[in-house]
Design an enzyme around this catalytic site. Structure first.
Site, short mmCIF file in Angstrom:
data_model
loop_
_atom_site.label_atom_id
_atom_site.label_comp_id
_atom_site.label_asym_id
_atom_site.label_seq_id
_atom_site.Cartn_x
_atom_site.Cartn_y
_atom_site.Cartn_z
N ARG A 276 -1.36 -13.92 -10.16
CA ARG A 276 -0.79 -13.75 -11.51
C ARG A 276 -0.67 -15.08 -12.26
NH1 ARG A 276 2.75 -9.36 -12.24
NH2 ARG A 276 3.13 -9.52 -10.01
N CYS A 342 -2.67 12.23 -20.40
CA CYS A 342 -1.78 13.39 -20.34
C CYS A 342 -0.75 13.23 -19.23
CB CYS A 342 -2.59 14.66 -20.15
SG CYS A 342 -3.67 14.90 -21.55
N TYR A 371 -3.58 -7.96 -12.77
CA TYR A 371 -3.28 -6.58 -12.41
C TYR A 371 -3.44 -5.63 -13.60
CZ TYR A 371 -1.48 -9.22 -8.51
OH TYR A 371 -1.37 -10.10 -7.46
N1 LLP Z 1 -1.14 -13.07 -1.31
C1 LLP Z 1 -0.81 -11.86 -0.83
C2 LLP Z 1 -0.81 -11.65 0.62
C3 LLP Z 1 -0.47 -10.82 -1.71
O1 LLP Z 1 -0.14 -9.64 -1.22
C4 LLP Z 1 -0.48 -11.04 -3.10
C5 LLP Z 1 -0.16 -9.97 -4.04
C6 LLP Z 1 -0.85 -12.33 -3.56
C7 LLP Z 1 -1.16 -13.32 -2.64
C8 LLP Z 1 -0.90 -12.67 -5.02
O2 LLP Z 1 0.35 -12.55 -5.59
P1 LLP Z 1 0.63 -13.11 -7.07
O3 LLP Z 1 0.45 -14.61 -7.05
O4 LLP Z 1 -0.31 -12.46 -7.99
O5 LLP Z 1 2.02 -12.71 -7.33
N2 LLP Z 1 0.28 -4.96 -8.91
C9 LLP Z 1 1.51 -5.72 -8.94
C10 LLP Z 1 1.48 -6.95 -8.07
C11 LLP Z 1 1.09 -6.66 -6.64
C12 LLP Z 1 0.95 -7.91 -5.83
C13 LLP Z 1 0.32 -7.62 -4.52
N3 LLP Z 1 0.12 -8.77 -3.70
C14 LLP Z 1 1.84 -6.05 -10.40
O6 LLP Z 1 1.10 -5.62 -11.28
O7 LLP Z 1 2.86 -6.68 -10.67
#
Ligand code: LLP
Length: 413
Positions: A276, A342, A371
């Site tokens: 993110r 819907c 995401y």
């Molecule tokens: N590493 C692992 C093992 C992870 O499970 C994740 C995210 C990341 C790195 C990356 O995380 P970030 O830096 O993006 O926070 N769909 C959800 C977020 C799910 C995150 C899943 N794992 C949303 O839209 O907020």
């Protein structure tokens, strides 16, 4: 970094007017800024300057080939969670030797393919998975490099749906069982312990839990090295948050300060898995107003982007700011901005104060780079959006809008 600016009353991504993109490419369309993607990557690597580290971009946040290629060009490694993501990285020119493979449910075939490709390491999440990886390694006559993903049992203080480091979580090996499993791995000929890994959750806005987790896992790393395990990597996962509304996440520098201090004694090479943070702010979803309608209770604005295009509001009640591409004058009043799908949860914004737009007006749904497209589906048989990458005053379509005929590819009647 916010890639948008207003020039003569019109919203631009870098130097490209968003209205021009919408007219040429249609809507809904994801628009990304190359400058913003690059700036985020650089901010993070600069914050870790002087410490051996590798930024492994977390592909799940946005797996579009052009973005993967851009990060590979900047020197990034990758964090993948499936054979499909690894294939995307390779297709985009990313190096398997700089790629970590995570996920609770890797199949034997995925492991074999990744091992043959020369993966950096596997982040293993259970004893049975380690035994399977050992078998795969032996069958290939190699030792598969692995880190255990340990669960530090730290409350990340984020949305419960995206917290992953608690005892009750399906992720990782319980912290207290990790040492025994590492010791067992010494007798396995198909695997080699090269690191420790954790990830406590996503959209972290508080450094306290990060510090706690890194300190705990650094202690484990040192203990394992003292026991003679050939450890080299400390993978601190991803999770660094961004501002969607009023959150105040730590800066890259503040995050790095905490991680650097807690890992100083380890001498490990750090692996970072941001998703993110690198792509979230760099993308917007461009959508057009289809209809307005008033009911006795509410004012609705129906736009052409639905929950199939951007799932986060429906799934997590996530807030995304909506910025009109051309601001209208008037008095703001609460409006429900909804998509065409819907489902009652297909709501982009509820009771959001805004000047009532007109039919055909455009909005940029902010902070949609992470995401967004990667979680898009074809629910309601809606083809997925196009994607555009802006750089300075020019832009190019990096993914064509899905066509209706794509929807039944592989089906028979
Ligand atoms: N590493 C692992 C093992 C992870 O499970 C994740 C995210 C990341 C790195 C990356 O995380 P970030 O830096 O993006 O926070 N769909 C959800 C977020 C799910 C995150 C899943 N794992 C949303 O839209 O907020």
């Amino acid at each position: 970094m916010n890639p948008l600016r207003t020039v003569k009353g019109l919203l631009h991504a870098e130097d490209v007017p968003l209205a021009a993109v919408a007219d040429a490419v249609g809507t809904p369309t994801y628009v990304y800024s190359a400058a913003a993607l690059t700036a985020q990557y650089r901010a993070l690597t600069e914050a870790f300057a002087g410490v051996p580290h590798l930024v492994c971009y977390s592909v799940k946040a946005n797996s579009s080939l052009a973005l993967l290629k851009l990060f590979a060009g900047l020197g990034a490694g990758f964090d993948v969670v499936s054979g499909g993501e690894l294939a995307r990285v390779r297709r985009a020119g990313g190096a398997p030797s700089r790629t970590a493979f995570a996920g609770v449910g890797k199949t034997r075939d995925e492991m074999a393919e990744a091992l043959a490709a020369g993966l950096l390491l596997f982040n293993v999440e259970s004893a049975e998975e380690l035994e399977t990886l050992d078998a795969v390694g032996r069958a290939a006559g190699r030792r598969a490099p692995f880190a255990l993903r340990v669960n530090p049992d730290v409350d990340p203080r984020t949305h419960p749906y995206i917290a992953t480091g608690l005892k009750t979580s399906k992720f990782g090996v319980p912290f207290d069982e990790a040492q025994a499993l590492y010791r067992r791995s010494k007798r396995m000929r198909g695997v080699e312990a090269v690191g420790v890994d954790f990830h406590i959750g996503s959209q972290l806005t508080d450094v306290g839990p990060i510090r706690q987790a890194v300190e705990k896992v650094s202690g484990l790393y040192r203990a394992l090295r003292e026991q003679g395990l050939p450890m080299r990597y400390l993978d601190v996962g991803g999770g660094l948050g961004i501002t969607y509304e009023k959150e105040k996440p730590p800066s890259a520098e503040a995050y790095a300060r905490v991680v650097r201090a807690a890992t100083r004694e380890t001498g490990a090479q750090l692996l970072l898995e941001p998703g993110r943070f690198l792509v979230g702010d760099a993308g917007v979803l461009l959508t057009r107003v289809l209809y307005r309608k008033r009911t006795p209770d509410r004012t609705f604005v129906v736009v052409d982007a639905g929950m199939n295009d951007l799932l986060r509001p429906a799934l997590y009640q996530a807030h995304h700011a909506l910025v009109p591409v051309r601001a209208r004058k008037g008095r703001p009043a609460p409006v429900d901005v909804v998509g065409p799908v819907c489902e009652s949860t297909d709501v982009l914004a509820r009771a959001r104060p805004m000047v009532l737009p007109r039919q055909g007006d455009l909005f940029a749904v902010m902070n949609a780079g992470a995401y967004g497209m990667s979680m898009a589906s074809t629910y309601n048989s809606r083809p997925r959006p196009a994607e555009v990458l802006v750089s300075g005053g020019s832009y190019r379509v990096i993914r064509e809008r899905e066509q209706v005929r794509d929807l039944w590819r592989g089906e028979t009647t």
